[in-house]
Design a protein around this motif. Structure first.
Motif, mmCIF file in Angstrom:
data_model
loop_
_atom_site.group_PDB
_atom_site.id
_atom_site.type_symbol
_atom_site.label_atom_id
_atom_site.label_comp_id
_atom_site.label_asym_id
_atom_site.label_seq_id
_atom_site.Cartn_x
_atom_site.Cartn_y
_atom_site.Cartn_z
ATOM 1 N N GLN A 161 29.127 41.892 35.397
ATOM 2 C CA GLN A 161 28.007 42.352 36.214
ATOM 3 C C GLN A 161 27.275 41.193 36.881
ATOM 4 O O GLN A 161 26.621 41.372 37.899
ATOM 5 C CB GLN A 161 27.044 43.171 35.347
ATOM 6 N N SER A 162 27.359 40.012 36.287
ATOM 7 C CA SER A 162 26.698 38.833 36.844
ATOM 8 C C SER A 162 27.276 38.497 38.214
ATOM 9 O O SER A 162 28.430 38.813 38.509
ATOM 10 C CB SER A 162 26.859 37.640 35.900
ATOM 11 N N ASN A 163 26.468 37.841 39.042
ATOM 12 C CA ASN A 163 26.915 37.565 40.410
ATOM 13 C C ASN A 163 27.585 36.207 40.575
ATOM 14 O O ASN A 163 28.107 35.890 41.635
ATOM 15 C CB ASN A 163 25.736 37.682 41.397
ATOM 16 N N VAL A 164 27.558 35.372 39.529
ATOM 17 C CA VAL A 164 28.197 34.061 39.588
ATOM 18 C C VAL A 164 29.185 33.956 38.428
ATOM 19 O O VAL A 164 28.820 34.187 37.278
ATOM 20 C CB VAL A 164 27.155 32.924 39.493
ATOM 21 N N ILE A 165 30.433 33.595 38.715
ATOM 22 C CA ILE A 165 31.463 33.570 37.665
ATOM 23 C C ILE A 165 31.795 32.158 37.192
ATOM 24 O O ILE A 165 32.546 31.991 36.228
ATOM 25 C CB ILE A 165 32.753 34.263 38.146
ATOM 26 N N ASP A 166 31.244 31.131 37.848
ATOM 27 C CA ASP A 166 31.590 29.750 37.484
ATOM 28 C C ASP A 166 31.326 29.464 36.011
ATOM 29 O O ASP A 166 32.127 28.801 35.340
ATOM 30 C CB ASP A 166 30.810 28.763 38.349
ATOM 31 N N ASP A 167 30.190 29.956 35.486
ATOM 32 C CA ASP A 167 29.867 29.692 34.092
ATOM 33 C C ASP A 167 30.828 30.407 33.142
ATOM 34 O O ASP A 167 31.144 29.890 32.065
ATOM 35 C CB ASP A 167 28.426 30.121 33.788
ATOM 36 N N PHE A 168 31.309 31.569 33.526
ATOM 37 C CA PHE A 168 32.264 32.301 32.682
ATOM 38 C C PHE A 168 33.587 31.538 32.561
ATOM 39 O O PHE A 168 34.247 31.578 31.524
ATOM 40 C CB PHE A 168 32.518 33.696 33.248
ATOM 41 N N LEU A 169 33.969 30.819 33.624
ATOM 42 C CA LEU A 169 35.210 30.048 33.601
ATOM 43 C C LEU A 169 35.130 28.837 32.668
ATOM 44 O O LEU A 169 36.151 28.248 32.322
ATOM 45 C CB LEU A 169 35.555 29.578 35.020
ATOM 46 N N LYS A 170 33.912 28.475 32.261
ATOM 47 C CA LYS A 170 33.720 27.355 31.329
ATOM 48 C C LYS A 170 33.807 27.792 29.874
ATOM 49 O O LYS A 170 33.768 26.947 28.975
ATOM 50 C CB LYS A 170 32.363 26.694 31.583
ATOM 51 N N LEU A 171 33.930 29.089 29.630
ATOM 52 C CA LEU A 171 33.978 29.602 28.268
ATOM 53 C C LEU A 171 35.360 29.386 27.666
ATOM 54 O O LEU A 171 36.357 29.313 28.392
ATOM 55 C CB LEU A 171 33.614 31.094 28.258
ATOM 56 N N PRO A 172 35.464 29.297 26.336
ATOM 57 C CA PRO A 172 36.751 29.023 25.688
ATOM 58 C C PRO A 172 37.844 30.021 26.063
ATOM 59 O O PRO A 172 37.612 31.236 26.043
ATOM 60 C CB PRO A 172 36.412 29.137 24.194
ATOM 61 N N GLU A 173 39.007 29.499 26.443
ATOM 62 C CA GLU A 173 40.220 30.267 26.725
ATOM 63 C C GLU A 173 40.103 31.200 27.933
ATOM 64 O O GLU A 173 40.940 32.083 28.121
ATOM 65 C CB GLU A 173 40.664 31.072 25.497
ATOM 66 N N LEU A 174 39.090 30.994 28.766
ATOM 67 C CA LEU A 174 38.898 31.890 29.906
ATOM 68 C C LEU A 174 39.031 31.176 31.252
ATOM 69 O O LEU A 174 38.784 31.785 32.295
ATOM 70 C CB LEU A 174 37.520 32.573 29.825
ATOM 71 N N HIS A 175 39.450 29.914 31.255
ATOM 72 C CA HIS A 175 39.471 29.157 32.506
ATOM 73 C C HIS A 175 40.548 29.643 33.472
ATOM 74 O O HIS A 175 40.481 29.373 34.675
ATOM 75 C CB HIS A 175 39.655 27.662 32.225
ATOM 76 N N LYS A 176 41.551 30.391 32.965
ATOM 77 C CA LYS A 176 42.606 30.905 33.843
ATOM 78 C C LYS A 176 42.461 32.397 34.140
ATOM 79 O O LYS A 176 43.311 32.982 34.819
ATOM 80 C CB LYS A 176 43.987 30.634 33.226
ATOM 81 N N VAL A 177 41.403 32.993 33.649
ATOM 82 C CA VAL A 177 41.193 34.432 33.840
ATOM 83 C C VAL A 177 40.730 34.715 35.264
ATOM 84 O O VAL A 177 39.971 33.943 35.857
ATOM 85 C CB VAL A 177 40.155 34.952 32.825
#
Length: 335
Positions: A175-191
């Motif tokens: 729901q968040s409008n910025v995804i850059d921070d989510f890509l920094k989470l463990p094992e999610l950089h290729k999602v």
């Protein structure tokens, strides 16, 4: 904390979840008591409290505080580790073994609703794919991004453990409008992330959704579920009772703790035949009477509940109960 949009409902969670969230701060140079005060958590939380429920706002405040105290990468690592080692396994012990992943996730959603009054998680098929969905309001508020990150990491870890590592996250809607921070989470950089979605959703491969789940160890303790909340007054009582253990709780503080406007609290209580003064006195004196059943030390109880002296306490108790604290205690001994 920040001043989020005021709500008009009382949302509660089990105290054990708030305790879990406080453990995310372990190892940081943050004093616990000031942290609890800032996040509107009762100080009594650290003393093995007897109360079972707290306002959901405490969880939001804790996640916001953690997210603003560390980098996104460290925030993600702390959440990932705690979810994988402690939080997710505590749920797996309560789920049914030998059913399909879809059935198990549906059961999980029902379990979650019984432990948090403002949580909705379910499995849904959309666009030809299966998704694990989480609904939550408040996307415009500061705490939301950190709460959504927590939810994504929790749901990924839940799916990985239910499938013994076969699930790998590939597509996630947030729901968040910025995804850059989510890509920094463990094992999610290729999602592949999709921003500004109406819900948070994790795609599940078709070959996994009907696969049978093997959980193994089950908890021998019976599940204790949240009672059905029948009224605003009842849910407000569950949320605020822990804050009366040190004495009176002014209306403005009740508003701040629950994130419900004071006028709304008064209006909703009035609609149910009471007011904040009567409501708060009922909670306070119920706690005082409970304390009197366990102790003869009236002076100590008076001090505990914030009375300046024993005489003031005695007058207030007799006005409410019709007898003095000593007489009330004597009546208990006589039984």
């Amino acid at each position: 904390m920040g001043r989020p949009k005021k709500d008009d409902k009382v949302h509660i969670v089990r105290t054990e979840h708030v305790l879990f969230f406080t453990r995310l701060f372990e190892g940081l140079n943050i004093d616990l008591l000031p942290l609890l005060r800032e996040t509107r958590v009762p100080n009594t939380l650290i003393d093995q409290p007897e109360y079972l429920y707290l306002p959901e706002s405490t969880l939001k405040n804790l996640l916001q505080k953690l997210g603003q105290s560390v980098s996104i990468s460290e925030y993600g690592l702390r959440v990932w580790e705690m979810c994988s080692v402690k939080y997710v396994p505590s749920y797996l012990e309560k789920l049914e073994d030998g059913v399909s992943l879809k059935v198990c996730l549906t059961e999980f959603g029902e379990l979650l609703k019984r432990e948090s009054s403002n949580t909705k998680v379910y499995v849904k098929q959309a666009g030809g794919s299966w998704w694990l969905v989480r609904e939550k309001s408040g996307v415009e508020e500061v705490w939301f991004k950190y709460a959504e990150m927590f939810s994504v990491l929790f749901m990924v870890q839940l799916l990985k453990q239910l499938t013994h590592g076969q699930y790998q996250p590939t597509e996630i809607g947030v729901q968040s409008n910025v995804i850059d921070d989510f890509l920094k989470l463990p094992e999610l950089h290729k999602v592949r992330f999709y921003s500004e979605r109406p819900v948070t959703a994790l795609k599940i491969d078709d070959e996994l959704i009907e696969q049978l789940v093997t959980i193994g160890k089950k908890s021998s303790e019976p599940n204790e579920f949240m009672p059905t909340i029948l009224s605003f007054t009842q849910s407000l009582k569950l949320a605020l009772s822990p804050y009366f253990t040190a004495g009176k709780l002014p209306l403005d503080m009740a508003s701040d703790i629950t994130n419900i406007h004071s006028r709304t609290i008064q209006r909703r209580l009035r609609e149910e035949g009471t007011n904040y003064k009567e409501f708060s006195e009922e909670i306070l004196f119920a706690l005082i009477k409970s304390a009197l059943t366990r102790s003869h030390n009236v002076s100590k109880i008076a001090q505990q509940f914030g009375y300046s002296d024993c005489a003031h306490f005695t007058r207030a108790f007799k006005r409410y109960e019709g007898v003095t604290p000593s007489q009330y205690r004597a009546s208990i001994d006589a039984k």
